[in-house]
Scaffold this active site. Sequence first.
Site, mmCIF file in Angstrom:
data_model
loop_
_atom_site.group_PDB
_atom_site.id
_atom_site.type_symbol
_atom_site.label_atom_id
_atom_site.label_comp_id
_atom_site.label_asym_id
_atom_site.label_seq_id
_atom_site.Cartn_x
_atom_site.Cartn_y
_atom_site.Cartn_z
ATOM 1 N N HIS A 62 0.835 -1.198 0.000
ATOM 2 C CA HIS A 62 0.000 0.000 0.000
ATOM 3 C C HIS A 62 0.872 1.251 0.000
ATOM 4 C CE1 HIS A 62 -3.893 -2.093 1.609
ATOM 5 N NE2 HIS A 62 -3.424 -2.639 0.514
ATOM 6 N N GLU A 99 1.226 3.806 1.967
ATOM 7 C CA GLU A 99 1.944 4.166 3.186
ATOM 8 C C GLU A 99 3.233 3.353 3.325
ATOM 9 O OE1 GLU A 99 -2.500 4.001 4.442
ATOM 10 O OE2 GLU A 99 -1.235 3.253 2.821
ATOM 11 N N CYS A 127 -1.970 -1.191 7.434
ATOM 12 C CA CYS A 127 -1.077 -0.023 7.393
ATOM 13 C C CYS A 127 -1.076 0.739 8.717
ATOM 14 C CB CYS A 127 -1.497 0.904 6.262
ATOM 15 S SG CYS A 127 -1.220 0.197 4.629
ATOM 16 N N ALA A 186 -23.145 3.034 -29.166
ATOM 17 C CA ALA A 186 -22.662 3.746 -30.353
ATOM 18 C C ALA A 186 -23.843 4.021 -31.275
ATOM 19 C CB ALA A 186 -21.610 2.908 -31.080
ATOM 20 N N GLU A 195 -23.235 -2.821 -22.050
ATOM 21 C CA GLU A 195 -23.091 -2.660 -23.495
ATOM 22 C C GLU A 195 -24.291 -3.222 -24.243
ATOM 23 O OE1 GLU A 195 -19.577 -3.443 -25.682
ATOM 24 O OE2 GLU A 195 -18.239 -3.147 -23.989
ATOM 25 N N LEU A 240 -30.262 -0.528 -21.936
ATOM 26 C CA LEU A 240 -29.702 0.769 -21.560
ATOM 27 C C LEU A 240 -30.786 1.696 -21.019
ATOM 28 C CD1 LEU A 240 -27.395 1.129 -24.658
ATOM 29 C CD2 LEU A 240 -26.566 1.057 -22.299
ATOM 30 N N SER A 278 -33.452 0.853 -19.531
ATOM 31 C CA SER A 278 -33.906 0.413 -18.213
ATOM 32 C C SER A 278 -33.061 1.044 -17.108
ATOM 33 C CB SER A 278 -33.863 -1.111 -18.111
ATOM 34 O OG SER A 278 -32.525 -1.592 -18.028
#
Length: 353
Positions: free
Chosen positions: A44, A46, A80, A150, A282, A288, A290
Amino acid sequence: MKLALDAASKGWPRVVPNPMVGCVITKNGNVISIGHHEIFGGPHAEVVAVNKMPGNILPSDCTLYVTLEPCTHFGKTPPCVDLLIEKGFKKVVVATTDPNPLVAGKGIEKLRNAGIEVVTGILEKEAIDLNRRFFTFHSQGRPYIILKWAITSDGFVSRDPAPADRSQNLITRNDAQQFVHELRATSQGIMVGKNTVKIDDPALTTRLVEGKNPTRIVLDKNLELSTSLQVFNTDAATVIYNRLKDEEVKNVVFKKLDFEQDILNSVLSDLHLKGIQTLLVEGGPKLLESFLAADVWDEAFVFQNPDLRFEKGLKGPVFPLKNSFELIGQDKLFHHFKQETLPAKGPLSREIF
């Protein structure tokens, strides 16, 4: 903290599905170490910053800035918080608390109980925005949802009926297609409806770029799809939501749900349980729409080929495209965030399955 946020962003997309985190350590106002979470499963931020500190400088003389609350639990790496206490830091500045229930304030509490001064809320909005996918997943109990479609210059997403030669139904060109595959590579799930699978037989993989394939998620209420279609191959895990059966066959999971209830919410809840942090949708216009009708989405990528007209076919979702766009190759990209987009005008179909 701005330096820490800049450092955090360097982890994209290698840290996915972990959050991007940056850390800066200062002494007497001077920066002596900068670190960021570099890759999923790696140390991580830190830890990286502490390990970069010069050996002649004591942590007790320093202030540590971190963009996300230090963790308190054992995951792929140790907590951490324990490291910061062990090293003897006296002051820690945190941009925002961690929405993950495993942390959620416990890290800050443990630091304070150890006598460390903790300052919070510095550039908090920027820190949350940087990790909006991670925050949405944990705070809203659902995946972060990206819609993608698209359209032609006259607003169609497909010819109707779809041609036997699928290449005649393609709208965007190579650069835009590669961009979409990069979106897939940073998503844990990709969703389509059964009609999209029937018509296009998509692979839904990241074959144009380097990156892990997302889990393919298909809505097939009555199990009408042939298992010879590409979504059933072994290239990626697949989940088929249906109303008939629960079954697991190799890499394909059939998950039974009640389609008479709020099916969208049921699917999203199950995907949250499966750890799907980012969902790329997609599907066709009904799927879409909905998400738009339910007002459950976070980002939308709308591509337009300005040189292509279908003149008739399936229209794209009702959606107020912004005036500005960027060019991806020769295609236009309209990129929307939900909070900056006006509600769509016009009827939206809820009959999606």
